[in-house]
Design a protein around this motif. Sequence first.
Motif, short mmCIF file in Angstrom:
data_model
loop_
_atom_site.label_atom_id
_atom_site.label_comp_id
_atom_site.label_asym_id
_atom_site.label_seq_id
_atom_site.Cartn_x
_atom_site.Cartn_y
_atom_site.Cartn_z
N THR A 1 46.63 45.17 42.00
CA THR A 1 45.24 44.67 41.96
C THR A 1 44.35 45.60 41.13
OG1 THR A 1 45.48 43.62 44.12
CG2 THR A 1 43.24 44.06 43.37
N ALA A 2 44.45 46.90 41.37
CA ALA A 2 43.63 47.86 40.62
C ALA A 2 43.95 47.81 39.13
CB ALA A 2 43.86 49.27 41.16
N TYR A 3 45.22 47.75 38.80
CA TYR A 3 45.67 47.73 37.40
C TYR A 3 45.08 46.54 36.66
CZ TYR A 3 48.98 47.44 33.47
OH TYR A 3 49.56 47.35 32.22
N TYR A 4 45.17 45.37 37.25
CA TYR A 4 44.69 44.18 36.54
C TYR A 4 43.17 44.00 36.63
CZ TYR A 4 49.39 42.82 35.31
OH TYR A 4 50.64 42.80 34.75
N ALA A 5 42.54 44.54 37.67
CA ALA A 5 41.08 44.51 37.74
C ALA A 5 40.48 45.26 36.55
CB ALA A 5 40.59 45.10 39.05
N GLY B 1 23.48 42.76 30.28
CA GLY B 1 24.57 42.40 29.38
C GLY B 1 25.92 42.96 29.80
N GLY B 2 25.97 43.65 30.94
CA GLY B 2 27.22 44.26 31.39
C GLY B 2 28.11 43.29 32.16
N ARG B 3 29.12 43.85 32.84
CA ARG B 3 30.07 43.04 33.60
C ARG B 3 30.15 43.53 35.04
NH1 ARG B 3 31.29 45.49 29.02
NH2 ARG B 3 33.48 46.01 29.41
N TYR B 4 30.30 42.58 35.95
CA TYR B 4 30.46 42.88 37.37
C TYR B 4 31.74 42.20 37.83
CZ TYR B 4 29.05 43.85 42.21
OH TYR B 4 28.98 44.35 43.49
N VAL B 5 32.74 43.02 38.14
CA VAL B 5 34.05 42.50 38.55
C VAL B 5 34.24 42.78 40.04
CG1 VAL B 5 36.54 42.59 38.18
CG2 VAL B 5 34.99 42.92 36.25
N SER B 6 34.52 41.75 40.82
CA SER B 6 34.64 41.91 42.27
C SER B 6 35.95 41.32 42.78
CB SER B 6 33.47 41.23 42.97
OG SER B 6 33.61 41.31 44.38
N LEU B 7 36.49 41.94 43.82
CA LEU B 7 37.66 41.39 44.48
C LEU B 7 37.27 40.26 45.42
CD1 LEU B 7 39.64 44.63 45.48
CD2 LEU B 7 39.67 43.37 43.33
N THR B 8 36.01 40.23 45.83
CA THR B 8 35.57 39.22 46.80
C THR B 8 34.24 38.59 46.38
OG1 THR B 8 34.67 41.04 48.14
CG2 THR B 8 36.81 40.19 48.78
N MET C 1 37.90 38.68 40.55
CA MET C 1 39.26 39.04 40.18
C MET C 1 40.25 38.02 40.75
SD MET C 1 41.64 41.02 38.97
CE MET C 1 43.36 41.31 39.32
N LYS C 2 41.01 37.38 39.86
CA LYS C 2 42.04 36.43 40.27
C LYS C 2 43.30 36.70 39.46
CE LYS C 2 39.06 32.57 41.67
NZ LYS C 2 38.73 31.15 41.44
N MET D 1 49.79 38.03 34.43
CA MET D 1 49.66 39.34 35.11
C MET D 1 50.97 39.62 35.85
SD MET D 1 45.78 39.16 36.63
CE MET D 1 44.35 39.11 35.55
N LYS D 2 51.88 40.29 35.21
CA LYS D 2 53.22 40.49 35.73
C LYS D 2 53.30 41.71 36.65
CE LYS D 2 54.68 37.12 33.09
NZ LYS D 2 54.93 35.79 33.68
#
Length: 308
Positions: free
Chosen positions: A128-132, A227-234, A250-251, A256-257
Amino acid sequence: MKALGFTKFGEPEVFEELELPKPKASEKGLVIKVLAAGVNPYDGLLRSGAMQKMRPLEFPIVPGSDIVGKITEVGSKVKNYAVGDVVIGHPAIGGYGEYVATPSYNVVKKPKEMSIEEAAGLASVGITAYYALQVAKLKKGEKLIILGASGAVGSIAVQIAKEQGHKVIGVASSKNADYVSALGADHVFSYDRDDLSQVLHNKANVVLDMSFGGKGAAEGLHYVKRGGRYVSLTSLPENADEKKVKAIRMKRSKDMKDKEALGYLADLYRSHKLQLKTAEVLTFDLRGVIGAHQLIDKKQVAGKLILK
């Protein structure tokens, strides 16, 4: 074989010891004797029935997608693995069993230096961390804020981001601030000690929200530059559009292997650039799995819970 699962949804006490057929390896798969298994919040949702509409499963259900174990059977079309190899695996389900069958592409050999406990807790949070971070698409010179930086996923994200050369600001509780600093974060701020609305206002190009249940979303939007990005697991913040912030949940996608992420993490560990934190090791039996799920339900665990 013995397995720890349930035949109805409910509280942790629905777990029971089951006797199930031993799985067999497919042509491209492996059978692994499980030495230890990680317990994840997702397992608790599976047990409670919260995932039944999204992922309908027939009883009995044996959770578990984080394992470390020894290969006992190799499929006819599998290369590079042999009976006796100790591997880290990310099966879709079934990790709370004595044996689990999984495709070989969900597996990587355990680094010799890595403990069984560390290996058991790596797969889900590490992938999860790697692909986030891939989803975040950080560019050179951009600043990253990680919410929940002391958690199981956040702590690995801090280390990956630093290994990739990014400037990282970690947010955690004051009791975990030193731990996050030791992971390599450039600065650490505490939500229970610092005035984050002041010190972090418009400081980051990207926020990775890995806080419990996305509880940092409302405040976290203030930390992102326009203009930034907000990436969330939930949870995603409301009103992101007003600030022209791209909000991304994050999906996992098909490209994503597991093997790519696990191989990277294993190499990072071998080069002494990855620390893994185990919160508690419980016995791999009925009492242990009930206790682990009781802790998961409290949502107060820092680090991984392991059954061994």
